[in-house]
Design a protein around this motif. Sequence first.
Motif, PDB file in Angstrom:
ATOM      1  N   UNK A 196      22.993  17.013  37.641  1.00 42.31           N
ATOM      2  CA  UNK A 196      24.435  16.865  37.422  1.00 42.31           C
ATOM      3  C   UNK A 196      25.200  18.034  38.015  1.00 42.31           C
ATOM      4  N   UNK A 197      24.631  19.261  37.889  1.00 44.85           N
ATOM      5  CA  UNK A 197      25.277  20.438  38.474  1.00 44.85           C
ATOM      6  C   UNK A 197      25.312  20.328  39.993  1.00 44.85           C
ATOM      7  N   UNK A 198      24.186  19.913  40.568  1.00 43.66           N
ATOM      8  CA  UNK A 198      24.107  19.816  42.024  1.00 43.66           C
ATOM      9  C   UNK A 198      25.056  18.748  42.561  1.00 43.66           C
ATOM     10  N   UNK A 199      25.123  17.612  41.885  1.00 43.47           N
ATOM     11  CA  UNK A 199      25.956  16.501  42.373  1.00 43.47           C
ATOM     12  C   UNK A 199      27.452  16.795  42.259  1.00 43.47           C
ATOM     13  N   UNK A 200      27.808  17.831  41.509  1.00 45.32           N
ATOM     14  CA  UNK A 200      29.223  18.217  41.465  1.00 45.32           C
ATOM     15  C   UNK A 200      29.719  18.611  42.849  1.00 45.32           C
ATOM     16  N   UNK A 203      31.769  16.408  45.859  1.00 43.84           N
ATOM     17  CA  UNK A 203      33.212  16.270  46.058  1.00 43.84           C
ATOM     18  C   UNK A 203      33.594  16.542  47.508  1.00 43.84           C
ATOM     19  N   UNK A 204      32.745  17.320  48.201  1.00 41.36           N
ATOM     20  CA  UNK A 204      32.985  17.590  49.624  1.00 41.36           C
ATOM     21  C   UNK A 204      32.835  16.324  50.453  1.00 41.36           C
ATOM     22  N   UNK A 205      32.162  15.298  49.895  1.00 45.91           N
ATOM     23  CA  UNK A 205      31.971  14.028  50.597  1.00 45.91           C
ATOM     24  C   UNK A 205      32.903  12.950  50.011  1.00 45.91           C
ATOM     25  N   UNK A 210      33.225  16.431  38.574  1.00 42.82           N
ATOM     26  CA  UNK A 210      33.696  17.542  37.742  1.00 42.82           C
ATOM     27  C   UNK A 210      32.565  18.554  37.683  1.00 42.82           C
ATOM     28  N   UNK A 211      32.923  19.852  37.818  1.00 46.74           N
ATOM     29  CA  UNK A 211      31.904  20.893  37.781  1.00 46.74           C
ATOM     30  C   UNK A 211      31.307  21.028  36.384  1.00 46.74           C
ATOM     31  N   UNK A 227      34.629  10.948  32.942  1.00 48.58           N
ATOM     32  CA  UNK A 227      34.408   9.707  33.697  1.00 48.58           C
ATOM     33  C   UNK A 227      35.637   8.787  33.674  1.00 48.58           C
ATOM     34  N   UNK A 228      36.448   8.823  32.617  1.00 50.31           N
ATOM     35  CA  UNK A 228      37.573   7.899  32.518  1.00 50.31           C
ATOM     36  C   UNK A 228      38.872   8.476  33.076  1.00 50.31           C
ATOM     37  N   UNK A 229      39.056   9.787  33.031  1.00 52.48           N
ATOM     38  CA  UNK A 229      40.283  10.401  33.538  1.00 52.48           C
ATOM     39  C   UNK A 229      40.061  10.960  34.949  1.00 52.48           C
ATOM     40  N   UNK A 230      39.032  11.813  35.102  1.00 52.79           N
ATOM     41  CA  UNK A 230      38.748  12.420  36.412  1.00 52.79           C
ATOM     42  C   UNK A 230      37.853  11.550  37.274  1.00 52.79           C
ATOM     43  N   UNK A 231      37.272  10.493  36.664  1.00 54.13           N
ATOM     44  CA  UNK A 231      36.383   9.562  37.380  1.00 54.13           C
ATOM     45  C   UNK A 231      35.187  10.272  38.011  1.00 54.13           C
ATOM     46  N   UNK A 232      34.556  11.189  37.263  1.00 50.22           N
ATOM     47  CA  UNK A 232      33.459  12.017  37.774  1.00 50.22           C
ATOM     48  C   UNK A 232      32.169  11.209  37.889  1.00 50.22           C
ATOM     49  N   UNK A 233      31.737  10.984  39.137  1.00 47.07           N
ATOM     50  CA  UNK A 233      30.492  10.245  39.365  1.00 47.07           C
ATOM     51  C   UNK A 233      29.275  10.990  38.820  1.00 47.07           C
TER      52      UNK A 233
END
Length: 485
Positions: A196-200, A203-205, A210-211, A227-233
């Motif tokens: 999860x940390x790495x996939x933050x 955002x460059x792609x 969210x970090x 996930x619902x407000x920032x839509x963090x994958x």
Amino acid sequence: RGLGRARRLGAGAARGARRGRGPGGGVSGLAGAVGAAEAEAERTRQQPMPGTPEAEAARQEPQPLDLLAQLTNSPPPPETPMRTVVRRVKIWTPLVLLLVVVFVVVQSVRPLPEPTLSLTARSTYTFDGAKPSMPWPSEGQAVIEVDGLGSFGTYGEQKPVPIASVAKVMTAYVVLRDHPVKKGTKGTMIPVDKKAEKEAGLSAQNESTVKVKAGTRISQREALNAIMIASANNVARLLGRWDAGSEKAFVNKMNAAAKDLGMTNTHYTDPSGLTASTVSTAADQVKLAKKVMEFPLFREVVRQPSYVDANGKTQPNWNRLVPLDGVVGIKTGTTTKAGGNLVFAAEKEIGGTRQLIVGAMLGQYKPSILDTVLANSKKLIDSAQDSLTSRTVVKKGQVVGYVDDQLGGHTPVVATKDVTAVGWSGLKVKLALTGNGKPVPHEAAPGTKVGTLTAGDGPGQVRVPVAVKGELTEPGFGNKLTRVG
């Protein structure tokens, strides 16, 4: 002994005769008497042999005891149908009386059946006029309805299409279903893994992320905000791994949940919706939206225009309609393949109720796709809110039904205040008479509230208490006695 003496006398007489005494002598007369006595004794003392005519004749002769009975007892009267009936009545009457007593006692002490409420007012109300004409988009598909009242209609072919980050609504639903959060709390603390940390950094792609930092923990509330407000994958995939052990296992749970909700045209392939193979329809997403809005924490999260994450950064809601004009959610989803997509919810205060409008719009490709789907959805929301109206369908004090004691007794019940139905022209609203969460009483004073009259369904349902018009009493003894079953 008498027979022996007779024989001895006879023998003596015989000896006298041989000695020369004639028949005229005294001895000869004595011999004749003895012979007669012997003959008589033989006749009275000996019984005839069985089977002989003499025995049969003796059997047929009346016996002394029989003669005595005939003299002392009256003969039985002849049998007649009336005498047969009288005799049977004498035999069965005590038994029948006993059974009647037992029946009466049992009927009087048996538990009474539970009273029920029955509606006598009309069970539906139809608003006058034609169904409203909705401002549907020029492409894609859309659905809008009021939860518990009905649908304004659908637009476009309801065929599965990519939904992008709208998929996160199902991610949130599965997590909340499997890990309920008590009201006023933030829920379970979720450990953050290295992935999860790495996939933050994705955002460059152009991925929404969210970090988060491995080794720390975030609450369910924080994860839902992400996930619902920032839509963090990256957080959506983290939730899948935390809930089911792997993203693949979690996707299986998402599809199982969709099946349970009747979302027959939906298929998920990832928790974030990034893959174009995650598809659904507007109608299916409305089914999910109505269900997930039942969770208090979810409603609190999606109605926020923004939130501050664990890093202190303000994350704006991609759904910029919140909180304008009563819009309270729910989720955007945009990609090049999916176009602009939105599942939305809005509220409207009317007729003393708060109605929840729920809808979905998919496949909006006019640039900018996010602005297009937000603008077109806002038109639908405004039209639905403007179409809502209220009508008084039952007046205060009007008899709307009765309490049925199940033994023939009906006690009228009345509305304690005006009943207002909410809807729009052409809509048919259901009315129902239900209990108030407690059993209907067997006895109650006039004016006692015993149930509820409802109009519509869902979160905006109109509910008015009903009360007994007169005194509610237990069934009488006669009703108790004659009840069956």
